[in-house]
Design a protein around this motif. Structure first.
Motif, PDB file in Angstrom:
ATOM      1  N   LEU A   1      -1.214   8.036   6.853  1.00  0.00           N
ATOM      2  CA  LEU A   1      -0.687   6.692   7.087  1.00  0.00           C
ATOM      3  C   LEU A   1      -0.945   6.176   8.502  1.00  0.00           C
ATOM      4  O   LEU A   1      -0.851   4.973   8.737  1.00  0.00           O
ATOM      5  CB  LEU A   1       0.823   6.667   6.805  1.00  0.00           C
ATOM      6  CG  LEU A   1       1.230   6.871   5.345  1.00  0.00           C
ATOM      7  CD1 LEU A   1       2.743   6.810   5.201  1.00  0.00           C
ATOM      8  CD2 LEU A   1       0.583   5.820   4.450  1.00  0.00           C
ATOM      9  N   GLN A   2      -1.244   7.067   9.446  1.00  0.00           N
ATOM     10  CA  GLN A   2      -1.548   6.609  10.806  1.00  0.00           C
ATOM     11  C   GLN A   2      -3.042   6.490  11.069  1.00  0.00           C
ATOM     12  O   GLN A   2      -3.447   6.060  12.144  1.00  0.00           O
ATOM     13  CB  GLN A   2      -0.926   7.559  11.833  1.00  0.00           C
ATOM     14  CG  GLN A   2       0.586   7.468  11.886  1.00  0.00           C
ATOM     15  CD  GLN A   2       1.167   8.367  12.955  1.00  0.00           C
ATOM     16  OE1 GLN A   2       1.197   8.011  14.131  1.00  0.00           O
ATOM     17  NE2 GLN A   2       1.612   9.540  12.552  1.00  0.00           N
TER      18      GLN A   2
ATOM     19  N   ALA B   1      -4.706   6.436  -0.399  1.00  0.00           N
ATOM     20  CA  ALA B   1      -4.266   5.826   0.865  1.00  0.00           C
ATOM     21  C   ALA B   1      -5.413   5.140   1.589  1.00  0.00           C
ATOM     22  O   ALA B   1      -5.241   4.052   2.157  1.00  0.00           O
ATOM     23  CB  ALA B   1      -3.634   6.888   1.767  1.00  0.00           C
TER      24      ALA B   1
ATOM     25  N   SER C   1       0.826  -1.205   0.000  1.00  0.00           N
ATOM     26  CA  SER C   1       0.000   0.000   0.000  1.00  0.00           C
ATOM     27  C   SER C   1       0.861   1.256   0.000  1.00  0.00           C
ATOM     28  O   SER C   1       0.601   2.207  -0.747  1.00  0.00           O
ATOM     29  CB  SER C   1      -0.936   0.000   1.215  1.00  0.00           C
ATOM     30  OG  SER C   1      -1.827  -1.101   1.175  1.00  0.00           O
ATOM     31  N   VAL C   2       1.886   1.278   0.833  1.00  0.00           N
ATOM     32  CA  VAL C   2       2.785   2.435   0.863  1.00  0.00           C
ATOM     33  C   VAL C   2       3.464   2.618  -0.487  1.00  0.00           C
ATOM     34  O   VAL C   2       3.580   3.737  -1.005  1.00  0.00           O
ATOM     35  CB  VAL C   2       3.823   2.283   1.988  1.00  0.00           C
ATOM     36  CG1 VAL C   2       4.914   3.343   1.865  1.00  0.00           C
ATOM     37  CG2 VAL C   2       3.149   2.385   3.353  1.00  0.00           C
TER      38      VAL C   2
ATOM     39  N   VAL D   1       9.995   0.845   4.621  1.00  0.00           N
ATOM     40  CA  VAL D   1       9.078   1.367   5.639  1.00  0.00           C
ATOM     41  C   VAL D   1       9.551   1.036   7.046  1.00  0.00           C
ATOM     42  O   VAL D   1       8.884   1.399   8.017  1.00  0.00           O
ATOM     43  CB  VAL D   1       7.650   0.828   5.419  1.00  0.00           C
ATOM     44  CG1 VAL D   1       7.119   1.255   4.068  1.00  0.00           C
ATOM     45  CG2 VAL D   1       7.597  -0.688   5.567  1.00  0.00           C
TER      46      VAL D   1
ATOM     47  N   PHE E   1      -6.314   3.817   6.901  1.00  0.00           N
ATOM     48  CA  PHE E   1      -5.203   3.229   6.153  1.00  0.00           C
ATOM     49  C   PHE E   1      -4.766   1.912   6.773  1.00  0.00           C
ATOM     50  O   PHE E   1      -4.563   0.923   6.071  1.00  0.00           O
ATOM     51  CB  PHE E   1      -4.014   4.192   6.111  1.00  0.00           C
ATOM     52  CG  PHE E   1      -2.783   3.580   5.475  1.00  0.00           C
ATOM     53  CD1 PHE E   1      -2.689   3.450   4.105  1.00  0.00           C
ATOM     54  CD2 PHE E   1      -1.741   3.108   6.262  1.00  0.00           C
ATOM     55  CE1 PHE E   1      -1.578   2.863   3.508  1.00  0.00           C
ATOM     56  CE2 PHE E   1      -0.617   2.527   5.689  1.00  0.00           C
ATOM     57  CZ  PHE E   1      -0.538   2.399   4.305  1.00  0.00           C
TER      58      PHE E   1
ATOM     59  N   TYR F   1       4.065   2.131  13.894  1.00  0.00           N
ATOM     60  CA  TYR F   1       3.318   2.781  12.817  1.00  0.00           C
ATOM     61  C   TYR F   1       3.683   4.260  12.717  1.00  0.00           C
ATOM     62  O   TYR F   1       3.782   4.817  11.618  1.00  0.00           O
ATOM     63  CB  TYR F   1       1.817   2.626  13.049  1.00  0.00           C
ATOM     64  CG  TYR F   1       1.278   1.257  12.726  1.00  0.00           C
ATOM     65  CD1 TYR F   1       1.665   0.576  11.569  1.00  0.00           C
ATOM     66  CD2 TYR F   1       0.366   0.622  13.565  1.00  0.00           C
ATOM     67  CE1 TYR F   1       1.164  -0.681  11.268  1.00  0.00           C
ATOM     68  CE2 TYR F   1      -0.147  -0.635  13.266  1.00  0.00           C
ATOM     69  CZ  TYR F   1       0.262  -1.285  12.127  1.00  0.00           C
ATOM     70  OH  TYR F   1      -0.240  -2.520  11.819  1.00  0.00           O
TER      71      TYR F   1
ATOM     72  N   ALA G   1       5.231   6.016   9.462  1.00  0.00           N
ATOM     73  CA  ALA G   1       4.556   7.112   8.778  1.00  0.00           C
ATOM     74  C   ALA G   1       5.485   8.302   8.569  1.00  0.00           C
ATOM     75  O   ALA G   1       5.535   8.895   7.485  1.00  0.00           O
ATOM     76  CB  ALA G   1       3.319   7.530   9.581  1.00  0.00           C
TER      77      ALA G   1
END
Length: 840
Positions: free
Chosen positions: A186-187, A148, A57-58, A67, A191, A97, A101
């Motif tokens: 992202l957090q 996202a 996904s990222v 990541v 997502f 996480y 992010a």
């Protein structure tokens, strides 16, 4: 001064209403099995993204591969997809996480790098005109958030993220504010979790139907372990995925992608517990061969068998248990007693059967020094037939008597068959495990055990067999095998342990899959079509009594007092008077916790635009972003230029278009043939925007993706085969296409200062038309790297062709280019790729 992370936590991460709520499996009580008469779908459940899903996904949204450390995946009922429904976020997970992010944010928008920031946002923030900057940020939040969170953001969500940007920008500047947008997206639970609430169906109020947008994510994560691509997400947004026909069309398309190949192979790896292989230890004195390299070879072989039979050939799944072909490298050759490498037919006298007779399964299900017929039989019974084995009674010693080493291992296990405390379970397992006694703890064939002849006979529910191959034949003939394969994919794809209320649906999936040929593709489609995949059970509410039916009671919402109603034995949710719309007046009119930052439609340039409320006033009306430029003679993006910026474009065409362009082209047989090369060249060249093209870089059912190049990227050159043979003697009229001509064209173009090229795209007699690519970038890679992208392009089964076309193209995209082709040159494991298109 607060650090960036702690400041962000105050704005977003520590708000209590941002904590995800997991609907735990088991929320509904069910009647006994014999009382279940009708189907009920699984519970509506949040699934936390697995490590692989999060990384994909990222990468898909931000193009970032690194990541850092991530929370550990939990496996339940054999699969991480089931485990992901049972976990939420612990404090340690939250720290991981948060670090992930901000790491991604710093990579995509480094402090002070204006070009990277502009590329990320698609617009410029310079700090000079605050209204322009806020408008740019809001537009970028909407675009990035859609990818996202795998759905469009609501106005309230867009408002909230815009407030985050404004606060960080005011206190810490534009650079950190842009990073905060990325870190915030992202957090978010939207997502980190697959948030699939479903919509109520008035005809079945206790059931929810997943929305079209939610189906896009369910389908994509099931088949590719990744978020939906543009085509799937757009179909979801248009509401098309509630149409079963369209849903299956997209499923078929996704199953033809390299990612689906890897994902479905991963399902089989989990079914066989292949990840345990990395932890398997053998006595180094007895088995010095058991190295990390051998473990890797064992696992790779089973994955390749599955990918080739179940995916590439779409063979019935029972072929996995009966095939006598193996994928052998130098490490496995000695184990199997063969000299040839690659795809090898194993000696018939070993009677290994399929994957259960391979070194991976045998090594996992044995001890450090001894075979384990009980473990091997337990696996066959529980994972191939889905028949549970009860645990041993409390206090029973399960280990063998180490003082008695006489006879074979089978002799020593015989006492379990006579001990009443052990017999009931061991009689379910041992008679299946004995079939593998010809194979030692690392999978080598043996004739003797402790100096005595091996007895590999056994029974499967009263049916006698001798050896692993005969056992495999009995297994695939057992109706329980097909049902078990369907059940395993059900757990994996739905992401939950089945209940009695879903048994009828699993039986229907099994019947459809068997009737359609019992292949992996048919099984996946049967699951996708099922109500278990497309509907969910609504969470239970607070109950009310029958004599309260229709009564109302007071309740509270953020906007004041509301009413709940007793309906069908449950109190409905609290319904309050509809709040007034947000006005541009500095007051939180709509009770969503955000003041102003509302938006309204307006008219600009004869069309609709958007105006945003900022600081109590409305911004100027702006037209929405224009669509990207296409090759159609029109100014699609509204910049005053026509058909610009199309140097390298991926074009999808139907097979019938290729055949029409060059009748000798049959893409279903060989999309890499000379006639198909000419068809692709003609289709691209027929458009005024392009000079030529190559492909197919991806085969999608009955269509192909081509890469078209304009005249800056492609130079057409007419030459002859005698001239090309000067650069590689193997490129002749008698051998017009293949690696020799690839090398000749590469050298011919490079010798004239055009970097490299491809072709011939047209030929006749001695004449050949080739395409030189002066702006291409040439990279040296290996087939080992390419096979990680598309397994078949490994240098042994294929060095150039349909699968390698996809591998080279994806390799270049991973390098940041629009696409690419190859091999320009290759020998042994080395291969050269040409990548085209500006770096993104």
């Amino acid at each position: 001064m607060l650090s960036a992370v702690s400041f962000f936590a105050l704005l977003w991460g520590c708000q209590p209403d941002r904590q995800p709520v997991v609907l735990q499996d088991g929320a509904h009580d069910e009647p006994p099995r014999d009382a279940v008469e009708t189907f009920a779908p699984p519970d509506a459940t949040l699934h936390r993204l697995t490590q692989n899903q999060l990384r994909n996904s990222v990468f898909d949204v931000f193009g970032v591969e690194d990541v850092g450390a991530l929370p550990v995946d939990l496996k339940l009922y054999g699969y991480t997809s089931v485990g992901s429904a049972a976990v939420t976020i612990s404090p340690l997970d939250l720290e991981l996480y948060e670090a992930m992010a901000w790491s991604v944010a710093e990579q995509v928008a480094p402090l002070g790098d204006l070009a990277a920031r502009d590329a990320l946002l698609g617009c410029s923030i310079r700090g000079a005109f605050r209204e322009d900057d806020l408008r740019c940020a809001r537009t970028a939040i909407a675009a990035l958030g859609r990818r996202a969170w795998r759905r469009p953001l609501s106005v309230a969500e867009l408002d909230e993220m815009s407030v985050l940007y404004g606060r960080v920008e005011a206190g810490m500047g534009e650079d950190l504010a842009v990073q905060a947008i990325v870190a915030g997206l992202l957090q978010s639970p939207h997502f980190l979790f697959r948030v699939e609430r479903g919509a109520t169906d008035p005809d079945t109020p206790r059931q929810l139907q997943y929305t079209s947008v939610e189906m896009a994510s369910r389908l994509s994560f099931f088949l590719t372990d990744a978020p939906p691509d543009d085509a799937l997400l757009e179909a979801g947004e248009r509401g098309e995925l509630l149409d079963e026909r369209v849903l299956i069309e997209h499923a078929e398309r996704l199953m033809d992608t390299p990612r689906a190949r890897a994902t479905l192979s991963g399902f089989f790896s989990e079914t066989l517990d292949l990840e345990r292989l990395a932890l398997v230890e053998k006595d180094p004195r007895q088995f010095p061969e058991m190295t990390d390299d051998l473990r890797a070879s064992m696992a790779a072989e089973v994955r390749e068998i599955f990918a080739r039979l179940a995916l590439d050939e779409d063979a019935p799944l029972d072929a996995l248990l009966t095939t006598d072909y193996a994928y052998v490298d130098e490490n496995l050759a000695a184990i199997y007693g063969v000299e040839a490498l690659g795809w090898v037919q194993l000696p018939g006298d070993q009677e290994r059967g399929g994957v259960l007779g391979r070194a991976a399964f045998l090594a996992i299900n044995s001890h450090a020094t001894l075979n384990a017929p009980t473990l091997r039989g337990k696996f066959v019974r529980s994972r191939m037939l889905c028949q549970p084995i009860p645990p041993p009674p409390e206090g029973v010693v399960t280990s063998l008597d180490e003082t008695n080493t006489e006879g074979t291992l089978r002799d020593r296990l015989a006492r379990h068959a006579t001990d009443p405390n052990c017999a009931s379970c061991h009689n379910l397992m041992d008679p299946l495990g004995f079939g593998f006694e010809h194979f030692d703890p690392i999978g080598r064939w043996r004739a003797l055990d402790n100096g005595f002849p091996v007895d590999a006979s056994g029974t499967l529910d009263g049916q006698a067999y001798v050896g692993a191959a005969e056992l495999a034949d009995l297994l695939v003939a057992d109706p329980a095998f097909d049902g078990c394969m369907a059940l395993q994919l059900y757990r994996y794809g739905v992401g939950l342990q089945e209940r009695d209320a879903q048994q009828s649906d699993i039986e229907a999936i099994t019947a459809e899959y068997v009737s359609e040929g019992a292949g992996m593709r048919a099984l996946a489609i049967a699951l996708i079509r099922s109500p278990s995949f497309r509907t969910a059970m609504a969470p239970s509410g607070e109950t009310c009594e029958a004599d309260q039916e229709g009564e109302r009671r007071a309740c509270e919402t953020d906007c004041g007092e509301g009413k709940a109603v007793c309906r069908d034995g449950e109190w409905t949710g609290c319904s309050a008077p509809r709040p007034v719309p947000e006005a541009c007046n500095g007051v939180d009119d709509d009770c969503d916790g955000v003041v102003d930052l509302a938006e309204r439609s307006c008219e600009v340039g004869g069309g609709l635009g958007l105006s945003i409320c900022e600081d109590g006033g409305w911004s100027e009306c702006e037209a929405p972003p224009r669509p990207p430029e296409q090759c159609n003679g029109e100014d699609d993006d509204g910049d005053g230029l026509i058909d610009e910026g199309l140097e390298v474009t991926v074009l999808r065409v139907d097979d019938e278009d290729l055949v029409a362009a060059m009748p000798g082209c049959d893409p279903t047989v060989d999309s890499n043939s000379g006639p198909c090369n000419a068809a692709i060249h003609r289709i691209c060249g027929a458009d005024a925007c392009f000079a030529s093209g190559f492909g197919a870089v991806d085969r999608l059912g009955w269509s192909s993706d081509l890469v078209c190049l304009d005249d800056d990227e492609a130079v057409l050159v007419t030459t002859t085969y005698p001239d090309l043979s000067v650069y590689h003697e193997g490129c002749t009229v008698a051998a017009r296409h293949g690696p020799d001509c690839n090398a000749a064209v590469n050298r011919y173009c490079a010798d004239r200062g055009w970097k490299t090229g491809y072709g011939p795209v047209e030929d006749g007699g001695d004449t050949a038309v080739i395409v030189c690519t002066p702006r291409a970038a040439v990279f040296e890679t290996t087939y080992s790297v390419l096979s990680d992208i598309v397994g078949t392009c490994d240098g042994s089964r294929e060095r150039m062709g349909e699968y390698c076309n996809a591998a080279f193209h994806q390799y270049c995209q991973d390098m940041g280019y629009e696409g690419g082709f190859g091999p320009l040159e290759n020998w042994q494991d080395s291969a050269f790729a040409a990548c085209v298109g500006a770096l993104r």
